[in-house]
Design a protein around this motif. Structure first.
Motif, PDB file in Angstrom:
ATOM      1  N   LYS A  24     -13.978 -22.947   6.093  1.00  0.00           N
ATOM      2  CA  LYS A  24     -14.961 -22.793   7.168  1.00  0.00           C
ATOM      3  C   LYS A  24     -15.304 -21.327   7.407  1.00  0.00           C
ATOM      4  CE  LYS A  24     -13.436 -26.947   9.667  1.00  0.00           C
ATOM      5  NZ  LYS A  24     -12.751 -27.453  10.903  1.00  0.00           N
ATOM      6  N   ALA A  25     -14.337 -20.448   7.190  1.00  0.00           N
ATOM      7  CA  ALA A  25     -14.557 -19.020   7.414  1.00  0.00           C
ATOM      8  C   ALA A  25     -15.180 -18.327   6.213  1.00  0.00           C
ATOM      9  CB  ALA A  25     -13.229 -18.352   7.762  1.00  0.00           C
ATOM     10  N   GLY A  26     -15.313 -19.074   5.108  1.00  0.00           N
ATOM     11  CA  GLY A  26     -15.870 -18.477   3.901  1.00  0.00           C
ATOM     12  C   GLY A  26     -14.879 -17.607   3.153  1.00  0.00           C
ATOM     13  N   LEU A  27     -13.596 -17.841   3.384  1.00  0.00           N
ATOM     14  CA  LEU A  27     -12.543 -17.083   2.712  1.00  0.00           C
ATOM     15  C   LEU A  27     -12.064 -17.847   1.484  1.00  0.00           C
ATOM     16  CD1 LEU A  27     -10.574 -16.049   5.930  1.00  0.00           C
ATOM     17  CD2 LEU A  27     -11.883 -14.506   4.438  1.00  0.00           C
ATOM     18  N   PRO A  28     -11.546 -17.152   0.475  1.00  0.00           N
ATOM     19  CA  PRO A  28     -11.161 -17.805  -0.789  1.00  0.00           C
ATOM     20  C   PRO A  28      -9.987 -18.770  -0.643  1.00  0.00           C
ATOM     21  CG  PRO A  28     -10.460 -15.512  -0.778  1.00  0.00           C
ATOM     22  CD  PRO A  28     -11.357 -15.687   0.413  1.00  0.00           C
ATOM     23  N   ALA A  29     -10.049 -19.872  -1.387  1.00  0.00           N
ATOM     24  CA  ALA A  29      -8.985 -20.873  -1.363  1.00  0.00           C
ATOM     25  C   ALA A  29      -7.714 -20.357  -2.036  1.00  0.00           C
ATOM     26  CB  ALA A  29      -9.453 -22.157  -2.045  1.00  0.00           C
ATOM     27  N   ASP A  30      -7.867 -19.371  -2.904  1.00  0.00           N
ATOM     28  CA  ASP A  30      -6.713 -18.796  -3.598  1.00  0.00           C
ATOM     29  C   ASP A  30      -6.377 -17.406  -3.038  1.00  0.00           C
ATOM     30  OD1 ASP A  30      -8.955 -17.485  -4.478  1.00  0.00           O
ATOM     31  OD2 ASP A  30      -8.405 -17.520  -6.603  1.00  0.00           O
ATOM     32  N   TRP A  31      -6.548 -17.264  -1.749  1.00  0.00           N
ATOM     33  CA  TRP A  31      -6.364 -15.990  -1.044  1.00  0.00           C
ATOM     34  C   TRP A  31      -5.009 -15.360  -1.355  1.00  0.00           C
ATOM     35  CZ3 TRP A  31      -3.500 -14.954   3.816  1.00  0.00           C
ATOM     36  CH2 TRP A  31      -3.844 -13.729   4.416  1.00  0.00           C
ATOM     37  N   GLN A  32      -5.040 -14.104  -1.783  1.00  0.00           N
ATOM     38  CA  GLN A  32      -3.820 -13.347  -2.042  1.00  0.00           C
ATOM     39  C   GLN A  32      -4.063 -11.911  -1.583  1.00  0.00           C
ATOM     40  OE1 GLN A  32      -0.822 -14.587  -3.388  1.00  0.00           O
ATOM     41  NE2 GLN A  32      -1.797 -16.599  -3.205  1.00  0.00           N
ATOM     42  N   PRO A  33      -3.806 -11.612  -0.316  1.00  0.00           N
ATOM     43  CA  PRO A  33      -4.085 -10.275   0.219  1.00  0.00           C
ATOM     44  C   PRO A  33      -3.281  -9.195  -0.492  1.00  0.00           C
ATOM     45  CG  PRO A  33      -2.646 -11.471   1.702  1.00  0.00           C
ATOM     46  CD  PRO A  33      -3.106 -12.470   0.660  1.00  0.00           C
ATOM     47  N   LYS A  34      -3.879  -8.035  -0.637  1.00  0.00           N
ATOM     48  CA  LYS A  34      -3.226  -6.919  -1.334  1.00  0.00           C
ATOM     49  C   LYS A  34      -2.710  -5.855  -0.376  1.00  0.00           C
ATOM     50  CE  LYS A  34      -4.196  -8.789  -5.285  1.00  0.00           C
ATOM     51  NZ  LYS A  34      -3.104  -9.488  -6.028  1.00  0.00           N
ATOM     52  N   THR A  35      -3.227  -5.836   0.856  1.00  0.00           N
ATOM     53  CA  THR A  35      -2.827  -4.838   1.843  1.00  0.00           C
ATOM     54  C   THR A  35      -2.773  -5.477   3.227  1.00  0.00           C
ATOM     55  OG1 THR A  35      -5.074  -4.153   2.414  1.00  0.00           O
ATOM     56  CG2 THR A  35      -4.043  -3.052   0.525  1.00  0.00           C
ATOM     57  N   TRP A  36      -2.228  -4.743   4.198  1.00  0.00           N
ATOM     58  CA  TRP A  36      -2.246  -5.220   5.577  1.00  0.00           C
ATOM     59  C   TRP A  36      -3.679  -5.398   6.071  1.00  0.00           C
ATOM     60  CZ3 TRP A  36       1.755  -1.756   8.625  1.00  0.00           C
ATOM     61  CH2 TRP A  36       3.054  -1.995   8.128  1.00  0.00           C
ATOM     62  N   ASP A  37      -4.551  -4.458   5.676  1.00  0.00           N
ATOM     63  CA  ASP A  37      -5.946  -4.543   6.129  1.00  0.00           C
ATOM     64  C   ASP A  37      -6.596  -5.832   5.657  1.00  0.00           C
ATOM     65  OD1 ASP A  37      -5.900  -2.175   7.529  1.00  0.00           O
ATOM     66  OD2 ASP A  37      -6.720  -0.965   5.895  1.00  0.00           O
ATOM     67  N   ASP A  38      -6.223  -6.314   4.481  1.00  0.00           N
ATOM     68  CA  ASP A  38      -6.768  -7.581   3.983  1.00  0.00           C
ATOM     69  C   ASP A  38      -6.400  -8.733   4.925  1.00  0.00           C
ATOM     70  OD1 ASP A  38      -7.769  -6.249   1.799  1.00  0.00           O
ATOM     71  OD2 ASP A  38      -6.267  -6.983   0.384  1.00  0.00           O
ATOM     72  N   ILE A  39      -5.177  -8.701   5.455  1.00  0.00           N
ATOM     73  CA  ILE A  39      -4.735  -9.750   6.372  1.00  0.00           C
ATOM     74  C   ILE A  39      -5.522  -9.681   7.679  1.00  0.00           C
ATOM     75  CG2 ILE A  39      -2.778 -10.656   7.687  1.00  0.00           C
ATOM     76  CD1 ILE A  39      -0.939  -9.461   5.541  1.00  0.00           C
ATOM     77  N   LEU A  40      -5.646  -8.480   8.215  1.00  0.00           N
ATOM     78  CA  LEU A  40      -6.366  -8.305   9.475  1.00  0.00           C
ATOM     79  C   LEU A  40      -7.843  -8.682   9.337  1.00  0.00           C
ATOM     80  CD1 LEU A  40      -4.775  -4.955  10.726  1.00  0.00           C
ATOM     81  CD2 LEU A  40      -4.343  -7.264  11.596  1.00  0.00           C
ATOM     82  N   GLU A  41      -8.448  -8.337   8.210  1.00  0.00           N
ATOM     83  CA  GLU A  41      -9.858  -8.672   8.006  1.00  0.00           C
ATOM     84  C   GLU A  41     -10.051 -10.180   7.897  1.00  0.00           C
ATOM     85  OE1 GLU A  41     -12.700  -6.931   8.225  1.00  0.00           O
ATOM     86  OE2 GLU A  41     -11.298  -5.428   9.011  1.00  0.00           O
ATOM     87  N   ALA A  42      -9.130 -10.862   7.251  1.00  0.00           N
ATOM     88  CA  ALA A  42      -9.213 -12.320   7.166  1.00  0.00           C
ATOM     89  C   ALA A  42      -9.075 -12.929   8.556  1.00  0.00           C
ATOM     90  CB  ALA A  42      -8.131 -12.857   6.242  1.00  0.00           C
TER      91      ALA A  42
END
Length: 484
Positions: free
Chosen positions: A196-214
Motif C-alpha cells: 500500500k505504501a509503494g515499498l518493495p516486497a523484498d525490502w532490505q534496508p542498508k542504513t538507518w536512514d532507509d528504515i526511517l524513510e520507509a
C-alpha cells in the motif's frame, strides 16, 4: 538470559527467554504444544530448592540436574526433552542414574532459587540451567566451576559457533557454561502495508536512514497503521535495551569492538558518539510519531500487544524484534496465525551508515553449568555430552524454536526446513553480538532504559539523556568507566 521480552515481561523470555534476554524471556511456551507430547514429570514448586542433596552423602552414581520448569502446567517442552535424554544416558551408562530436579518459577524467582541452591554443598545440584543474562554474577560469586579442562577433551566443542562460546566466558577468560541454543534479532515487516505504501516486497534496508524513510512513507500513505516499533523505556525492560537500543548501538562502530564495554581496560564506555546517535534514532521515531503512541510504547504489555494484536491484525508496518515471534502464532498459542510467513517479510538490521559488516544482531540464551560445589562434576559433564550430541541438540532447537549454536546442526537441511524464517535468523548468528553480561550489566541496562525513556517522552534532549546515562553508569559500575 537472552533477552526476550516478558509478556507483562526473554525472553516466553521468556521460555527457557533476554530470554529477554536476559532475559526475562517471554515467548509463550504454550505455542509449542504441537511440537511435543506432554511430559510426565512431577511438578515441583519452591520445595525444589531443598530437593537437591549433592553433599557428602549423595550418591556418586547419580547426577542431579536442576532446570527451569514452565509455570504453565500444560507446557512440558523442557521436561519431555530431559526425560528422553535421561533415558538415553542411563541406557548407555549402566549403573548411572539421572535425577531431574525441576524448579517451577518465573524467571526472577528462578534466579534467586538457583543462587540459594548453589551456596551450599548440601543443596547444590550437579548440573544447573543458567541464563546468560546473569551467569557472570554466579561466576563472580564463585558458584560455578570452570569447564575448560573438560572442553579441552571434548571434540564436539569445536562444532559450537565462536560467537556463542563467548556467552558463558567470564572476565578471567575461562568458560563456565555450554550454550544450548540462542536467539537473534532483526526487522519484521508487513508485506501488505508495504504494498500500500509503494515499498518493495523484498525490502532490505542498508542504513538507518532507509528504515526511517520507509516509516515516514508508511505514515504518509497508510493511515491507521503504526509505521515502526522500537521498544523503549523502563516498562519494556530488557526488551528496550536489547531489542531496541543495543540493536542500534552495536551498529554504530566497526562491528569488531564492543561499544558498551571496553575489554582492554575492563571498563564500561561513556561519552561515545555511537551512544548519542542511537538515542537520536529513538528520539526521531517518537518525535516524528513514527512509533506507537508514547503511552502505548511505555506500557509494560507492549511486546504482548505487538505479537498478539498489531502484527497479526496488520496494524504495524515494521517491527524491530526477535527470532522467537513465530512461537506466539503456532497452534495452541491462543492467537494462532498460520499465515504469518506469507504475510510478513524479514530483513536484517543494517549498520548505521551501511559500514561493514553491513548488518547487526544481538543474541542471548541459556547454558548448562556445573556448580562449584557439585558432588559429581565428572558425571555431570558426561551427561552434558549426551545432552549436546548433534541429534539431541537438533531436537531441542526445533522443539524450543531456538537458533542453533552448533555448526553441524545449522547446516542440516532438516533443521533449516523445520520452521519458516529459521534459516534467516540462524544466518545472523555469524554477525551477532552478546551483551557484556558482567555483574554490573543489569544496572547498566536500567540506565540505558532511563535514557531512552527521556528522549521518547521528550523530557530530555539527546545530550541531556546521554550525560545522565554517563553519571548513572559511574554509579552502577563503581566508577569503572572509560570515555571514548
Amino acid at each position: 538470559m537472552p533477552v526476550r521480552p516478558t509478556a507483562a515481561p526473554p525472553h516466553r523470555r521468556t521460555r527457557p527467554g533476554i530470554r529477554t534476554g536476559t532475559r526475562p524471556r517471554s515467548r509463550p511456551a504454550s505455542s509449542r504444544l504441537r511440537l511435543l507430547l506432554a511430559g510426565t514429570l512431577v511438578v515441583t514448586g519452591a520445595g525444589a530448592v531443598t530437593a537437591c542433596g549433592s553433599g557428602s552423602g549423595s550418591d556418586p552414581d547419580t547426577v542431579e540436574v536442576s532446570y527451569k520448569q514452565s509455570t504453565d502446567n500444560s507446557v512440558r517442552i523442557m521436561d519431555t526433552h530431559l526425560a528422553a535424554v535421561k533415558k538415553q544416558f542411563e541406557k548407555a551408562n549402566p549403573g548411572k542414574k539421572v535425577k531431574l530436579v525441576p524448579i517451577k518459577a518465573p524467571d526472577s524467582e528462578y534466579y534467586t532459587k538457583v543462587q540459594q541452591m548453589l551456596r551450599s554443598p548440601k543443596t547444590a545440584p550437579d548440573l544447573v540451567y543458567e541464563d546468560t543474562f546473569l551467569i557472570n554474577s554466579d561466576i563472580t560469586s564463585g558458584y560455578l566451576k570452570p569447564l575448560d579442562p573438560y572442553l579441552d577433551k571434548w571434540k564436539d566443542w569445536d562444532q559450537f559457533i565462536d560467537t556463542a562460546k563467548t556467552a558463558a566466558k567470564a572476565q578471567d577468560g575461562k568458560t563456565y557454561g555450554i550454550p544450548d541454543g540462542t536467539d537473534t534479532r532483526g526487522l519484521w515487516f508487513d508485506k501488505a502495508v508495504f504494498q500500500k505504501a509503494g515499498l518493495p516486497a523484498d525490502w532490505q534496508p542498508k542504513t538507518w536512514d532507509d528504515i526511517l524513510e520507509a516509516a515516514r512513507t508508511i505514515k504518509k500513505k497508510v493511515p491507521g497503521v503504526t509505521p515502526l516499533n522500537v521498544y523503549t523505556g523502563k516498562p519494556a525492560g530488557e526488551a528496550a535495551t536489547m531489542q531496541g537500543f543495543e540493536m542500534l548501538l552495536y551498529g554504530t562502530g566497526d562491528g569488531k569492538t564492543d561499544p558498551l564495554y571496553d575489554e582492554a581496560s575492563k571498563k564500561w564506555i561513556a561519552g561515545s558518539k555511537g551512544f548519542k546517535d542511537a538515542l537520536a534514532f529513538v528520539e526521531t521515531v517518537y518525535k516524528e510519531k513514527l512509533g506507537p503512541d508514547v503511552s502505548d510504547a511505555l506500557d509494560p504489555n507492549i511486546s504482548t500487544r505487538v505479537r498478539g494484536e498489531l502484527l497479526p491484525e496488520g496494524k504495524l508496518g515494521i517491527n524491530l524484534d526477535g527470532s522467537w515471534l513465530p512461537q506466539d502464532w503456532l497452534e495452541g498459542s491462543g492467537h494462532e496465525w498460520p499465515e504469518w510467513s506469507e504475510k510478513l517479510g524479514l530483513a536484517a538490521m543494517p549498520t548505521q551508515n551501511g559500514q561493514a559488516p553491513g548488518k547487526v544482531s544481538m543474541s542471548g540464551g541459556w547454558t548448562w553449568a556445573i556448580p562449584d560445589k557439585a558432588a559429581n562434576p565428572d558425571l555431570a559433564f558426561k551427561f552434558i555430552e549426551t545432552l549436546q550430541t548433534k541429534a539431541n541438540a537438533q531436537k531441542w532447537y526445533i522443539a524450543n524454536s531456538g537458533i542453533a549454536v552448533r555448526k553441524d546442526v545449522a547446516e542440516d537441511p532438516a533443521y533449516v526446513k523445520a520452521q519458516p524464517g529459521i534459516k534467516f535468523f540462524t544466518d545472523l548468528v555469524e554477525s551477532t553480538h552478546y551483551r557484556p553480561a558482567y555483574p554490573a550489566y543489569p544496572k547498566v541496562s536500567t540506565a540505558v532504559q532511563e535514557a531512552m525513556e527521556g528522549v521518547t517522552t521528550g523530557d530530555s534532549s539527546v545530550d541531556e539523556a546521554a550525560n545522565r546515562y554517563d553519571d548513572d553508569l559511574k554509579a552502577a559500575t563503581d566508577n569503572q568507566v572509560i570515555e571514548k
